[in-house]
Design a protein around this motif. Structure first.
Motif, PDB file in Angstrom:
ATOM      1  N   LEU A   1      21.929  25.673  56.472  1.00  0.00           N
ATOM      2  CA  LEU A   1      21.469  27.043  56.645  1.00  0.00           C
ATOM      3  C   LEU A   1      22.339  27.745  57.679  1.00  0.00           C
ATOM      4  O   LEU A   1      22.659  27.177  58.733  1.00  0.00           O
ATOM      5  CB  LEU A   1      20.006  27.075  57.093  1.00  0.00           C
ATOM      6  N   PHE A   2      22.715  28.982  57.371  1.00  0.00           N
ATOM      7  CA  PHE A   2      23.536  29.793  58.266  1.00  0.00           C
ATOM      8  C   PHE A   2      22.811  31.114  58.505  1.00  0.00           C
ATOM      9  O   PHE A   2      22.224  31.690  57.573  1.00  0.00           O
ATOM     10  CB  PHE A   2      24.908  30.068  57.646  1.00  0.00           C
ATOM     11  N   ILE A   3      22.854  31.599  59.738  1.00  0.00           N
ATOM     12  CA  ILE A   3      22.214  32.876  60.053  1.00  0.00           C
ATOM     13  C   ILE A   3      23.207  33.803  60.745  1.00  0.00           C
ATOM     14  O   ILE A   3      24.146  33.352  61.407  1.00  0.00           O
ATOM     15  CB  ILE A   3      20.967  32.700  60.947  1.00  0.00           C
ATOM     16  N   ALA A   4      22.974  35.098  60.554  1.00  0.00           N
ATOM     17  CA  ALA A   4      23.793  36.125  61.208  1.00  0.00           C
ATOM     18  C   ALA A   4      22.889  36.974  62.095  1.00  0.00           C
ATOM     19  O   ALA A   4      21.809  37.395  61.656  1.00  0.00           O
ATOM     20  CB  ALA A   4      24.486  36.991  60.163  1.00  0.00           C
ATOM     21  N   ARG A   5      23.329  37.215  63.323  1.00  0.00           N
ATOM     22  CA  ARG A   5      22.578  38.078  64.253  1.00  0.00           C
ATOM     23  C   ARG A   5      23.485  39.210  64.726  1.00  0.00           C
ATOM     24  O   ARG A   5      24.705  39.044  64.843  1.00  0.00           O
ATOM     25  CB  ARG A   5      22.067  37.281  65.448  1.00  0.00           C
ATOM     26  N   ASP A   6      22.857  40.368  65.008  1.00  0.00           N
ATOM     27  CA  ASP A   6      23.632  41.503  65.484  1.00  0.00           C
ATOM     28  C   ASP A   6      23.620  41.558  67.009  1.00  0.00           C
ATOM     29  O   ASP A   6      23.131  40.632  67.679  1.00  0.00           O
ATOM     30  CB  ASP A   6      23.119  42.811  64.870  1.00  0.00           C
ATOM     31  N   LYS A   7      24.143  42.636  67.568  1.00  0.00           N
ATOM     32  CA  LYS A   7      24.246  42.757  69.029  1.00  0.00           C
ATOM     33  C   LYS A   7      22.885  42.752  69.707  1.00  0.00           C
ATOM     34  O   LYS A   7      22.747  42.366  70.858  1.00  0.00           O
ATOM     35  CB  LYS A   7      25.004  44.043  69.388  1.00  0.00           C
ATOM     36  N   GLN A   8      21.848  43.200  68.974  1.00  0.00           N
ATOM     37  CA  GLN A   8      20.486  43.211  69.521  1.00  0.00           C
ATOM     38  C   GLN A   8      19.760  41.890  69.285  1.00  0.00           C
ATOM     39  O   GLN A   8      18.567  41.773  69.553  1.00  0.00           O
ATOM     40  CB  GLN A   8      19.664  44.354  68.902  1.00  0.00           C
ATOM     41  N   ASP A   9      20.486  40.897  68.769  1.00  0.00           N
ATOM     42  CA  ASP A   9      19.954  39.573  68.478  1.00  0.00           C
ATOM     43  C   ASP A   9      18.954  39.577  67.322  1.00  0.00           C
ATOM     44  O   ASP A   9      18.174  38.651  67.161  1.00  0.00           O
ATOM     45  CB  ASP A   9      19.302  38.940  69.718  1.00  0.00           C
ATOM     46  N   ARG A  10      18.966  40.633  66.506  1.00  0.00           N
ATOM     47  CA  ARG A  10      18.119  40.654  65.318  1.00  0.00           C
ATOM     48  C   ARG A  10      18.718  39.741  64.251  1.00  0.00           C
ATOM     49  O   ARG A  10      19.946  39.651  64.120  1.00  0.00           O
ATOM     50  CB  ARG A  10      18.011  42.060  64.734  1.00  0.00           C
ATOM     51  N   LEU A  11      17.861  39.100  63.487  1.00  0.00           N
ATOM     52  CA  LEU A  11      18.331  38.332  62.341  1.00  0.00           C
ATOM     53  C   LEU A  11      18.684  39.326  61.235  1.00  0.00           C
ATOM     54  O   LEU A  11      17.815  39.997  60.687  1.00  0.00           O
ATOM     55  CB  LEU A  11      17.241  37.380  61.853  1.00  0.00           C
ATOM     56  N   VAL A  12      19.970  39.435  60.899  1.00  0.00           N
ATOM     57  CA  VAL A  12      20.407  40.421  59.911  1.00  0.00           C
ATOM     58  C   VAL A  12      20.945  39.788  58.637  1.00  0.00           C
ATOM     59  O   VAL A  12      21.235  40.487  57.669  1.00  0.00           O
ATOM     60  CB  VAL A  12      21.475  41.371  60.503  1.00  0.00           C
ATOM     61  N   GLY A  13      21.080  38.464  58.627  1.00  0.00           N
ATOM     62  CA  GLY A  13      21.592  37.807  57.428  1.00  0.00           C
ATOM     63  C   GLY A  13      21.238  36.331  57.410  1.00  0.00           C
ATOM     64  O   GLY A  13      21.025  35.716  58.457  1.00  0.00           O
ATOM     65  N   LEU A  14      21.145  35.785  56.199  1.00  0.00           N
ATOM     66  CA  LEU A  14      20.782  34.383  56.017  1.00  0.00           C
ATOM     67  C   LEU A  14      21.509  33.838  54.797  1.00  0.00           C
ATOM     68  O   LEU A  14      21.602  34.517  53.764  1.00  0.00           O
ATOM     69  CB  LEU A  14      19.265  34.263  55.813  1.00  0.00           C
ATOM     70  N   LEU A  15      22.023  32.634  54.909  1.00  0.00           N
ATOM     71  CA  LEU A  15      22.682  31.977  53.785  1.00  0.00           C
ATOM     72  C   LEU A  15      22.197  30.533  53.723  1.00  0.00           C
ATOM     73  O   LEU A  15      22.181  29.833  54.740  1.00  0.00           O
ATOM     74  CB  LEU A  15      24.201  32.016  53.945  1.00  0.00           C
TER      75      LEU A  15
ATOM     76  N   VAL B   1      22.063  34.350  49.600  1.00  0.00           N
ATOM     77  CA  VAL B   1      22.771  35.150  50.593  1.00  0.00           C
ATOM     78  C   VAL B   1      21.988  36.450  50.732  1.00  0.00           C
ATOM     79  O   VAL B   1      21.995  37.287  49.833  1.00  0.00           O
ATOM     80  CB  VAL B   1      24.229  35.446  50.174  1.00  0.00           C
ATOM     81  N   VAL B   2      21.314  36.604  51.859  1.00  0.00           N
ATOM     82  CA  VAL B   2      20.394  37.731  52.050  1.00  0.00           C
ATOM     83  C   VAL B   2      20.765  38.463  53.333  1.00  0.00           C
ATOM     84  O   VAL B   2      21.104  37.829  54.333  1.00  0.00           O
ATOM     85  CB  VAL B   2      18.935  37.227  52.154  1.00  0.00           C
ATOM     86  N   ARG B   3      20.698  39.791  53.308  1.00  0.00           N
ATOM     87  CA  ARG B   3      20.929  40.551  54.537  1.00  0.00           C
ATOM     88  C   ARG B   3      19.973  41.727  54.623  1.00  0.00           C
ATOM     89  O   ARG B   3      19.432  42.182  53.614  1.00  0.00           O
ATOM     90  CB  ARG B   3      22.372  41.055  54.611  1.00  0.00           C
ATOM     91  N   ARG B   4      19.750  42.191  55.833  1.00  0.00           N
ATOM     92  CA  ARG B   4      18.923  43.383  56.043  1.00  0.00           C
ATOM     93  C   ARG B   4      19.628  44.595  55.444  1.00  0.00           C
ATOM     94  O   ARG B   4      20.859  44.671  55.434  1.00  0.00           O
ATOM     95  CB  ARG B   4      18.715  43.629  57.545  1.00  0.00           C
ATOM     96  N   SER B   5      18.823  45.551  54.974  1.00  0.00           N
ATOM     97  CA  SER B   5      19.414  46.751  54.386  1.00  0.00           C
ATOM     98  C   SER B   5      20.211  47.545  55.414  1.00  0.00           C
ATOM     99  O   SER B   5      21.144  48.269  55.061  1.00  0.00           O
ATOM    100  CB  SER B   5      18.323  47.629  53.770  1.00  0.00           C
ATOM    101  N   ASP B   6      19.858  47.419  56.713  1.00  0.00           N
ATOM    102  CA  ASP B   6      20.581  48.154  57.760  1.00  0.00           C
ATOM    103  C   ASP B   6      21.542  47.258  58.537  1.00  0.00           C
ATOM    104  O   ASP B   6      21.977  47.611  59.631  1.00  0.00           O
ATOM    105  CB  ASP B   6      19.589  48.829  58.717  1.00  0.00           C
ATOM    106  N   ALA B   7      21.867  46.103  57.967  1.00  0.00           N
ATOM    107  CA  ALA B   7      22.842  45.216  58.628  1.00  0.00           C
ATOM    108  C   ALA B   7      24.223  45.853  58.602  1.00  0.00           C
ATOM    109  O   ALA B   7      24.555  46.623  57.689  1.00  0.00           O
ATOM    110  CB  ALA B   7      22.881  43.867  57.925  1.00  0.00           C
TER     111      ALA B   7
END
Length: 407
Positions: free
Chosen positions: A227-241, A257-263
């Motif tokens: 599992l891989f995750i992506a976080r933005d500068k605010q530490d929000r979870l914005v993506g998952l693989l 492969v999923v991401r937030r609509s505002d990622a």
């Protein structure tokens, strides 16, 4: 999270509304009754996971070991066929799990058992290798799409072919997105991921979640996945693989492969490139982004062309569903990663006058909860709700909103 609802059921339940809630309750009753009926039988899951570790060749082999599926076995053969029953159709999930030399024998036994039980057999999605063998059983082979494969020993994102990938990766990196491998799948991360997946499903152009064969369930068999995750500068979870192993090919299937609509733009690309690099560092030889439905890429020397009605029905359905689900967009996104080759995938079905209708209906039930009417109804409702309050006419282009690159 609701303490009495399994995580793998949360997204489609929340995304589906009241109608899905009713179906969910009925499904739980059916599962409970089935469990009671099988109480004296051993749970096949452990054996299926063992077989997948030994013989998993189809990219979907781990994903198909899902709650509610059945396993068909044959004495004297170390193998199994994972399947589900939909209106008198035994729909098998891809290739049998067995030694290569036993696959055809196992499939022949499965077809014979179905015939004795008055059932129709279909294998979906079957690999090119299995389809080549299965046609000797008298099954028709219908190409339903193709999957791109990446040779991790030679792949790189440099050069002209990697221009679009690098652009996305650079955009996400400049925006402060960082990717990491999940080492500890704790409750906090699960809750974040549930919110991410539910938000993604609700923004989907298809206006529905999917069923057994295409279920969004990154945590199912998580102990076997990466599992891989992506976080933005605010530490929000914005993506998952989520990536599932393909043991017989020393490869991995990047299944979700999923991401937030505002990622930030390029989040999906960054996730995939990072995952490919990490999997290569572990010694993997290949990776695939999975099926692109109806893609014409790849060698097709197997299609029998003896089910023209079903083939026409699939093409006609694809044209109708293209308003809700961008098959072309999905194929273009996957092609952007410069795969080394594409492999054709097939539906293998029996002959017979009623087979095309029954198999097509079974496929819809396996892929879309509630079937095509539910898909059309929910999409129409979403379209109407998206209109200003003074308007009572839904515009066709309101359905065609883009959300995630992987549509």
């Amino acid at each position: 999270m609701h303490p009495h609802i399994p995580v793998h059921d949360l997204w489609w339940l929340a995304a589906g509304g009241a109608g899905y809630g009713t179906r969910y309750a009925r499904q739980r009753v059916r599962i409970a009754r089935s469990k009671a009926h099988r109480a004296r039988l051993p749970d096949p899951t452990d054996n299926l996971l063992r077989l997948q570790t030994l013989y998993g060749y189809n990219a979907h082999s781990l994903v198909s070991i899902a709650p509610g599926a059945s396993a068909w076995t044959m004495p004297g053969i170390d193998g199994a066929i994972i399947y589900n029953e939909f209106n008198r159709v035994w729909l098998a999930a891809g290739d049998p799990l067995a030694k290569p030399e036993d696959v055809t024998v196992l499939a022949r036994g499965f077809v014979a058992a179905a015939h004795q039980a008055g059932r129709i057999v279909a294998f979906v999605p079957a690999t090119h290798r299995f389809a080549h063998e299965a046609t000797t059983l008298g099954l028709s082979a219908i190409k339903i799409g193709a999957a791109p494969y990446i040779d991790l020993t030679t792949w790189e994102s440099r050069g002209n072919r990697g221009k679009k990938i690098r652009s996305g990766v650079n955009q996400a990196t400049r925006a402060g997105v960082r990717v990491e491998v999940v080492q500890d799948l704790d409750d906090k991360l699960k809750t974040e991921a549930v919110d991410l997946c539910l938000g993604w499903l609700k923004s989907r152009r298809a206006a529905t979640s999917f069923g057994w064969l295409l279920a969004l369930d990154p945590f199912l068999r998580a102990e076997h996945k990466k599992l891989f995750i992506a976080r933005d500068k605010q530490d929000r979870l914005v993506g998952l693989l989520a990536a599932s192993p393909i043991p017989s090919r020393n490869g991995w299937y990047l299944e979700d492969v999923v991401r937030r609509s505002d990622a930030p733009q390029g989040t999906a690309e960054l996730l995939i490139v990072y995952a490919l690099g990490h999997l290569r560092s572990l010694g993997a030889s290949l990776a695939t982004l999975g099926t692109a439905p109806l893609a014409k890429d790849g060698v097709d020397d197997i299609s029998t062309r003896d089910h023209p009605v079903l083939e026409r029905a699939l093409l006609s359905s694809a044209r109708r569903l293209s308003h809700f689900y961008s098959f072309d967009g999905l194929r273009r996104f996957k092609a952007k990663f410069a795969p080394g080759w594409w492999e054709s995938e097939y539906a293998l079905v029996q002959h017979g006058a009623m087979v095309p209708t029954k198999v097509a209906h079974a496929l819809l039930q396996a892929v879309v909860p509630g079937g095509l009417p539910q898909l059309l109804t929910r999409t129409a409702l979403q379209s109407i709700r998206s209109q200003p309050s003074h308007s009572h006419i839904s515009r066709p282009d309101s359905i065609a909103q883009q959300s995630c690159p992987l549509e």
